[in-house]
Design a protein around this motif. Sequence first.
Motif, PDB file in Angstrom:
ATOM      1  N   THR A 168      18.051 -52.890 -17.119  1.00 48.18           N
ATOM      2  CA  THR A 168      16.921 -53.673 -16.673  1.00 48.18           C
ATOM      3  C   THR A 168      17.053 -55.108 -17.322  1.00 48.18           C
TER       4      THR A 168
ATOM      5  N   SER B 136      11.015 -50.344 -13.469  1.00 45.06           N
ATOM      6  CA  SER B 136      12.665 -50.584 -13.935  1.00 45.06           C
ATOM      7  C   SER B 136      13.020 -50.051 -15.380  1.00 45.06           C
ATOM      8  N   CYS B 137      12.137 -49.716 -16.470  1.00 44.56           N
ATOM      9  CA  CYS B 137      12.471 -49.198 -17.542  1.00 44.56           C
ATOM     10  C   CYS B 137      12.192 -47.595 -17.464  1.00 44.56           C
ATOM     11  N   PRO B 138      13.045 -46.775 -17.933  1.00 47.09           N
ATOM     12  CA  PRO B 138      12.676 -45.524 -17.935  1.00 47.09           C
ATOM     13  C   PRO B 138      11.656 -45.070 -19.176  1.00 47.09           C
TER      14      PRO B 138
ATOM     15  N   THR C 156      21.349 -49.541 -21.614  1.00 46.47           N
ATOM     16  CA  THR C 156      21.051 -48.063 -21.028  1.00 46.47           C
ATOM     17  C   THR C 156      20.683 -47.984 -19.539  1.00 46.47           C
ATOM     18  N   CYS C 157      19.568 -48.778 -19.324  1.00 48.00           N
ATOM     19  CA  CYS C 157      19.530 -48.484 -17.846  1.00 48.00           C
ATOM     20  C   CYS C 157      19.627 -49.683 -17.109  1.00 48.00           C
TER      21      CYS C 157
END
Length: 117
Positions: A48, A71-73, A45-46
């Motif tokens: 990281t 780094s992670c939403p 997803t992101c």
Amino acid sequence: MTSKSSEIDTPGAATTFGRATTRADTLADRRSYLVDGLAPVSCDTCGTEVLVRKNSTKHTSIQWTTDPARSCPIYAEQASRGENTALLDTCERLTASIARAVETGRIRVGSPEEGAS
């Protein structure tokens, strides 16, 4: 992966008093636990990236290579609410990415000594 501490890589390193800081077998155990068998996995997803080792189907070791709150939403959201990110086990999206890495064979389950696949 490079070690932040030369102690991990220096068996018998001496203190200022000339005594060994840590026994060689202890250093080998530490290296085995902290470094060996870890593989990079990126969150689908992101993006990281973390280092992962699956010792069994239920046991996953994750080492963050960045500050998760940056780094992670999911971690960033928790941090922005003033919550303690140390209490967050991990991100569901990252967990799913690790599961996909296992399913596709990018991550092996079991210790390298067992010859697991």
